[in-house]
Scaffold this motif. Structure first.
Motif, PDB file in Angstrom:
ATOM      1  N   LEU A   1       0.805  -1.745  -0.095  1.00 57.55           N
ATOM      2  CA  LEU A   1       0.178   0.060  -0.090  1.00 57.55           C
ATOM      3  C   LEU A   1       0.697   1.041   0.141  1.00 57.55           C
ATOM      4  CD1 LEU A   1      -2.622  -1.710   2.873  1.00 57.55           C
ATOM      5  CD2 LEU A   1      -3.284  -1.199  -0.150  1.00 57.55           C
ATOM      6  N   LYS A   2       2.031   0.835   0.347  1.00 60.47           N
ATOM      7  CA  LYS A   2       3.243   2.363   0.166  1.00 60.47           C
ATOM      8  C   LYS A   2       2.524   2.683   1.596  1.00 60.47           C
ATOM      9  CE  LYS A   2       4.855   2.082  -3.848  1.00 60.47           C
ATOM     10  NZ  LYS A   2       4.068   0.838  -4.637  1.00 60.47           N
ATOM     11  N   ILE A   3       2.937   2.642   3.056  1.00 53.64           N
ATOM     12  CA  ILE A   3       1.453   3.568   3.661  1.00 53.64           C
ATOM     13  C   ILE A   3       2.972   3.033   4.795  1.00 53.64           C
ATOM     14  CG2 ILE A   3       0.249   3.775   5.471  1.00 53.64           C
ATOM     15  CD1 ILE A   3      -2.016   2.436   3.632  1.00 53.64           C
ATOM     16  N   PRO A   4       3.622   4.249   6.086  1.00 54.81           N
ATOM     17  CA  PRO A   4       4.127   3.562   6.663  1.00 54.81           C
ATOM     18  C   PRO A   4       3.559   2.872   7.757  1.00 54.81           C
ATOM     19  CG  PRO A   4       4.991   5.913   5.935  1.00 54.81           C
ATOM     20  CD  PRO A   4       3.561   5.512   5.587  1.00 54.81           C
ATOM     21  N   MET A   5       4.455   2.119   8.859  1.00 53.11           N
ATOM     22  CA  MET A   5       3.620   1.306   9.513  1.00 53.11           C
ATOM     23  C   MET A   5       4.651   1.745  10.927  1.00 53.11           C
ATOM     24  SD  MET A   5       5.004  -2.681   8.654  1.00 53.11           S
ATOM     25  CE  MET A   5       3.766  -3.114  10.602  1.00 53.11           C
ATOM     26  N   GLU A   6       5.463   2.799  11.107  1.00 51.41           N
ATOM     27  CA  GLU A   6       5.644   2.530  12.237  1.00 51.41           C
ATOM     28  C   GLU A   6       4.611   3.518  13.650  1.00 51.41           C
ATOM     29  OE1 GLU A   6       6.984   6.711   9.686  1.00 51.41           O
ATOM     30  OE2 GLU A   6       6.855   4.678   9.638  1.00 51.41           O
ATOM     31  N   ASP A   7       3.980   4.394  12.964  1.00 50.17           N
ATOM     32  CA  ASP A   7       2.833   4.533  13.994  1.00 50.17           C
ATOM     33  C   ASP A   7       1.318   3.227  13.739  1.00 50.17           C
ATOM     34  OD1 ASP A   7       1.660   5.179  11.828  1.00 50.17           O
ATOM     35  OD2 ASP A   7       1.107   7.385  11.751  1.00 50.17           O
ATOM     36  N   CYS A   8       1.495   2.170  13.552  1.00 56.39           N
ATOM     37  CA  CYS A   8       0.458   1.267  13.438  1.00 56.39           C
ATOM     38  C   CYS A   8      -0.003   0.664  14.924  1.00 56.39           C
ATOM     39  CB  CYS A   8       0.745   0.925  12.637  1.00 56.39           C
ATOM     40  SG  CYS A   8      -0.615  -0.589  12.293  1.00 56.39           S
ATOM     41  N   PHE A   9      -0.902   0.444  15.541  1.00 58.61           N
ATOM     42  CA  PHE A   9      -1.351  -1.091  16.379  1.00 58.61           C
ATOM     43  C   PHE A   9      -1.677  -1.803  15.674  1.00 58.61           C
ATOM     44  CE2 PHE A   9      -4.069  -2.335  18.606  1.00 58.61           C
ATOM     45  CZ  PHE A   9      -3.552  -2.439  20.482  1.00 58.61           C
ATOM     46  N   ILE A  10      -1.233  -2.985  16.393  1.00 64.17           N
ATOM     47  CA  ILE A  10      -1.319  -3.864  15.663  1.00 64.17           C
ATOM     48  C   ILE A  10      -2.218  -5.606  16.369  1.00 64.17           C
ATOM     49  CG2 ILE A  10      -0.007  -6.417  15.177  1.00 64.17           C
ATOM     50  CD1 ILE A  10       2.268  -4.889  13.653  1.00 64.17           C
ATOM     51  N   THR A  11      -3.139  -5.706  15.599  1.00 67.79           N
ATOM     52  CA  THR A  11      -3.620  -6.811  17.334  1.00 67.79           C
ATOM     53  C   THR A  11      -4.727  -7.897  16.075  1.00 67.79           C
ATOM     54  OG1 THR A  11      -6.226  -6.539  18.843  1.00 67.79           O
ATOM     55  CG2 THR A  11      -6.099  -5.025  16.692  1.00 67.79           C
ATOM     56  N   SER A  12      -5.378  -8.174  16.825  1.00 67.51           N
ATOM     57  CA  SER A  12      -5.973  -9.796  16.265  1.00 67.51           C
ATOM     58  C   SER A  12      -7.575  -9.703  16.395  1.00 67.51           C
ATOM     59  CB  SER A  12      -5.144 -10.972  16.569  1.00 67.51           C
ATOM     60  OG  SER A  12      -5.790 -12.041  15.538  1.00 67.51           O
ATOM     61  N   SER A  13      -7.978  -9.940  15.053  1.00 61.56           N
ATOM     62  CA  SER A  13      -9.599 -10.210  16.128  1.00 61.56           C
ATOM     63  C   SER A  13      -9.817 -11.624  15.733  1.00 61.56           C
ATOM     64  CB  SER A  13     -10.538 -10.156  15.033  1.00 61.56           C
ATOM     65  OG  SER A  13     -10.433  -9.914  13.544  1.00 61.56           O
ATOM     66  N   HIS A  14      -7.969 -12.982  15.352  1.00 60.85           N
ATOM     67  CA  HIS A  14      -8.448 -14.252  15.127  1.00 60.85           C
ATOM     68  C   HIS A  14      -8.479 -15.241  16.632  1.00 60.85           C
ATOM     69  CE1 HIS A  14      -7.594 -17.936  13.404  1.00 60.85           C
ATOM     70  NE2 HIS A  14      -6.235 -18.360  13.713  1.00 60.85           N
TER      71      HIS A  14
END
Length: 205
Positions: free
Chosen positions: A114-127
């Motif tokens: 997507l060419k979107i920086p991910m350093e300010d991303c919150f990673i989680t799961s709905s699995h």
């Protein structure tokens, strides 16, 4: 006890995203454990050492116990410590007997496509669990690994309920020849079955 090496195979069904150390570990292994789909990436020689991953983790523990003197490789889709099997293993085996070789996670792959920086991303799961909706629709950027019960459509409906017109990027079968990446506003996400997917949510400020 022999060494257990967890190999993050990255996304996709080939060895394209396997790093050199991971490839070396596969060649040196006596036993390679993985799902049917994961084992398909192995070379013909490596498949002779392949063992199907048991459905239950208790059965995996028994399989590891039976092969405790062998050099074992366990295949992990994406990155082993991003909602992968690595977390289960580090709770049960000492550092001396466990080596983890990271791979590229599906979320890393999707952000880069997507060419979107991910350093300010919150990673989680709905699995297999219900995510904290009040949190994920408040943060500017969220990456999720999902499942069939709480997939892109269900997540989008939760955003709509809360009046959030978030942007959903949905990646399916990432790095496969039939890869699909789509973008929708929350209210437009179709109600359908999504295959092997990861989701990036961008919340409007």
């Amino acid at each position: 006890m022999g060494m257990i090496t967890v190999v993050g195979i990255g996304p996709g069904g080939t060895q394209d995203y396997l790093f050199g150390k991971a490839q070396a570990a596969l060649k040196e292994a006596n036993v390679i454990i993985g799902s049917e789909r994961q084992l398909e990436i192995l070379t013909e020689e490596e498949r002779l050492k392949g063992v199907r991953l048991p459905c239950k983790l208790d059965d995996l523990a028994e399989l590891l116990k039976k092969n405790q003197e062998a050099q074992i490789v366990i295949l992990a889709s994406g990155d082993p410590l991003t909602y992968g099997i690595g977390n289960w293993l580090i709770k049960r085996f000492s550092a001396e007997n466990l080596r983890i070789l990271p791979g590229i996670s599906s979320l890393q792959y999707l952000f880069n496509r997507l060419k979107i920086p991910m350093e300010d991303c919150f990673i989680t799961s709905s699995h297999g669990k219900k995510p904290d909706f009040s949190l994920i629709f408040k943060l500017p950027k969220v990456g999720l690994v999902t499942d069939k019960k709480m997939g892109p459509y269900q997540l989008a409906q939760e955003a709509v309920k809360r009046g959030h017109e978030a942007t959903f990027y949905i990646g399916e079968k990432l790095s496969y020849s039939d890869e699909k990446i789509r973008c929708y506003k929350a209210s437009e996400v179709p109600d359908e079955d999504y295959l092997m997917n990861a989701v990036v949510i961008i919340n409007e400020g």
